[in-house]
Write an enzyme that holds these catalytic residues in place. Structure first.
Site, mmCIF file in Angstrom:
data_model
loop_
_atom_site.group_PDB
_atom_site.id
_atom_site.type_symbol
_atom_site.label_atom_id
_atom_site.label_comp_id
_atom_site.label_asym_id
_atom_site.label_seq_id
_atom_site.Cartn_x
_atom_site.Cartn_y
_atom_site.Cartn_z
ATOM 1 N N ARG A 52 -7.742 -13.464 -3.495
ATOM 2 C CA ARG A 52 -7.179 -13.644 -4.833
ATOM 3 C C ARG A 52 -6.791 -15.106 -5.038
ATOM 4 O O ARG A 52 -6.141 -15.709 -4.186
ATOM 5 C CB ARG A 52 -5.957 -12.741 -5.032
ATOM 6 C CG ARG A 52 -6.311 -11.260 -4.856
ATOM 7 C CD ARG A 52 -5.143 -10.339 -5.095
ATOM 8 N NE ARG A 52 -5.527 -8.955 -4.844
ATOM 9 C CZ ARG A 52 -4.727 -7.902 -5.004
ATOM 10 N NH1 ARG A 52 -3.493 -8.079 -5.416
ATOM 11 N NH2 ARG A 52 -5.177 -6.680 -4.742
ATOM 12 N N ARG B 21 2.629 -14.214 -0.813
ATOM 13 C CA ARG B 21 1.623 -14.396 -1.868
ATOM 14 C C ARG B 21 0.572 -15.380 -1.355
ATOM 15 O O ARG B 21 0.778 -16.593 -1.360
ATOM 16 C CB ARG B 21 2.278 -14.918 -3.146
ATOM 17 C CG ARG B 21 1.385 -14.831 -4.388
ATOM 18 C CD ARG B 21 2.108 -15.356 -5.620
ATOM 19 N NE ARG B 21 3.326 -14.623 -5.916
ATOM 20 C CZ ARG B 21 3.380 -13.491 -6.616
ATOM 21 N NH1 ARG B 21 2.260 -12.968 -7.094
ATOM 22 N NH2 ARG B 21 4.536 -12.882 -6.847
ATOM 23 N N GLU C 116 7.235 -5.747 -4.505
ATOM 24 C CA GLU C 116 6.084 -4.842 -4.532
ATOM 25 C C GLU C 116 5.284 -4.879 -3.223
ATOM 26 O O GLU C 116 4.941 -5.941 -2.725
ATOM 27 C CB GLU C 116 5.156 -5.209 -5.682
ATOM 28 C CG GLU C 116 3.958 -4.277 -5.810
ATOM 29 C CD GLU C 116 2.949 -4.733 -6.854
ATOM 30 O OE1 GLU C 116 1.803 -4.253 -6.813
ATOM 31 O OE2 GLU C 116 3.296 -5.585 -7.703
ATOM 32 N N SER D 235 0.671 0.084 -4.646
ATOM 33 C CA SER D 235 0.427 0.454 -6.035
ATOM 34 C C SER D 235 -0.602 1.573 -6.069
ATOM 35 O O SER D 235 -1.535 1.586 -5.259
ATOM 36 C CB SER D 235 -0.090 -0.759 -6.814
ATOM 37 O OG SER D 235 -0.255 -0.440 -8.186
ATOM 38 N N ARG E 133 2.256 -8.123 3.444
ATOM 39 C CA ARG E 133 3.550 -7.729 2.871
ATOM 40 C C ARG E 133 4.251 -6.687 3.730
ATOM 41 O O ARG E 133 5.485 -6.697 3.850
ATOM 42 C CB ARG E 133 3.361 -7.232 1.441
ATOM 43 C CG ARG E 133 2.917 -8.361 0.515
ATOM 44 C CD ARG E 133 3.069 -8.042 -0.950
ATOM 45 N NE ARG E 133 2.641 -9.188 -1.766
ATOM 46 C CZ ARG E 133 2.764 -9.257 -3.086
ATOM 47 N NH1 ARG E 133 3.293 -8.247 -3.758
ATOM 48 N NH2 ARG E 133 2.356 -10.331 -3.747
#
Length: 424
Positions: free
Chosen positions: A261, A276, A348, A351, A388
């Protein structure tokens, strides 16, 4: 894409969905006009072709001036059919282009609002009181460097900012998480997969990642291939252009893959450590099912994510994601946010999205049901985003001496080890 019938039978529902997403409501009116132009063009083309076919039969029976007149009309019709065919193709292209911009229909009950307006529907576990234990918690990078688990400096040297190297026990920890996640998912009925991380534009477009999300995607122009940001893309496209027998549904897959990403728009956010980053590995669940079962499967995927986090003994909250933060394909989304001690807040980590028939229509994935052939539903759910989860393990299970307690569920995959000890 959505079923085009909704534009004709209930355009107000589509308008409400767009408004809830914070997207263009005018797009609905543009689509209605484009659909009318498309259908009118198709009717004109079909009428001309029917006349062309009828005259063809008359020519064979005619003679003299009548035949000459019919031949002249045939020539004129041929030109009109060619023009009408081109107009139809143009109208179809415009309609398809507009439809590709339209988000999935937001399901009833989804909270309205933007990124920060999701609703907490459940809190599981209680964050540790480090002050009561007599020490101040360290962040994951300080812990990871002391354990010899994370090397940001050399990751940056190799690849640039937002890259890292997992070393020693850090690499072992990821492999342990992979084995735990795959073992759990297999017990839940998922078929393990290791799909390509490079996909064609059709796969990326079909899953809805080349619209508003395109800025976060890595593209290799020389090969016209994309690096996936999630194995959802490959798992969705796995059955593209196929008709699945209803008796074989649901199809449950769980994949391990690298994810890439750009993190465009995140300048200055979470620059320390591995929260991130531009690349990470992930275990992702994916389901193809009968649309009538989609909402039930959504709850099941959320349940699996919760079980995994509970097994790792990490406190977390479940959020019902607001309509403006769903992304193009999801009709509803639940996120799990784990407790991050050094930031004193939940962040987060997983998901799960119910994409209803949206992706299946774009990828032409259908099922053969008792009532006929129609699109299936697709759903996805993150089981373990490695970086994460590693962060949450290090910070939540750290001890005053700098060691990190290994949750009981993970110990069999780390050779029975109960603690990770600092090496410096």
């Amino acid at each position: 894409m959505i079923d085009p019938k909704w534009l004709r039978v209930d355009p107000d529902r589509v308008r409400r969905s767009q408004a809830a997403r914070g997207a263009s409501v005018d797009l609905v009116d543009d689509l209605l006009a484009a659909d009318e132009a498309r259908r009118s063009s198709i009717l004109t083309s079909e009428t001309l072709r029917a006349e062309q076919k009828s005259i063809g039969k008359d020519v064979a029976r005619a003679s003299g001036d009548e035949k000459a007149a019919l031949l002249a009309r045939t020539k004129d019709l041929s030109a009109q059919v060619k023009e009408a065919t081109a107009a139809t193709a143009e109208a179809e292209a415009r309609f398809s282009g507009l439809m590709s911009q339209l988000g999935n229909l937001v399901l009833d009950g989804v909270p309205e609002g933007g990124e920060d307006e999701g609703v907490v529907i459940e809190t599981v576990g209680t964050p540790r009181d480090f002050a009561a234990e007599g020490f101040t918690p360290k962040d994951h990078l300080e812990l990871g460097e002391a354990l010899g688990a994370i090397d940001m400096e050399r990751g940056t040297k190799i690849s640039g900012s937002r890259f890292y190297v997992l070393t020693g026990v850090g690499a072992q920890l990821e492999i342990a998480l992979l084995n735990l996640a795959m073992t759990k998912a297999t017990e839940w009925g998922f078929t393990p997969m290791i799909p390509p991380a490079l996909v064609k534009p059709s796969a990326m477009e079909g899953t809805g990642f080349l619209g508003q999300a395109a800025q976060d995607v890595y593209h290799l122009p020389a090969d016209d291939l994309y690096l996936v940001g999630t194995s959802e893309v490959a798992l969705a496209a796995y059955h593209s252009d196929e008709i699945l027998d209803a008796a074989t549904l649901p199809r449950q897959y769980v994949a391990y893959s690298p994810c890439f990403r750009r993190e465009a728009g995140s300048y200055g956010k979470d620059t320390r450590g591995i929260f991130r980053v531009h690349w990470f590995d992930k275990v992702e669940m994916f389901v193809h099912c009968d649309p009538v079962d989609a909402e039930d499967w959504h709850q099941r995927l959320l349940g699996f994510e919760k079980q995994f986090l509970e097994a790792l003994e990490v406190p977390f909250q479940v959020l019902d994601v607001a309509s403006g933060d769903l992304g193009l394909s999801a009709a509803r989304k639940f996120d799990c946010y784990a407790w991050l001690p050094t930031q004193d807040r939940y962040r987060e980590v997983t998901s799960t999205s119910n994409c209803t028939e949206f992706q299946a229509r774009r990828l032409n994935i259908r099922g053969r049901f008792a009532d006929g052939v129609r699109p299936v539903a697709t759903l996805n759910g993150t089981l373990c985003a490695m970086t994460r989860i590693i962060i949450m393990l290090l910070e939540n299970h750290q001890q005053a001496d700098g060691s990190v307690r290994v949750p009981e569920a993970l110990r069999p995959y780390l050779g029975g080890r109960e603690r990770l000890e600092p090496i410096r």
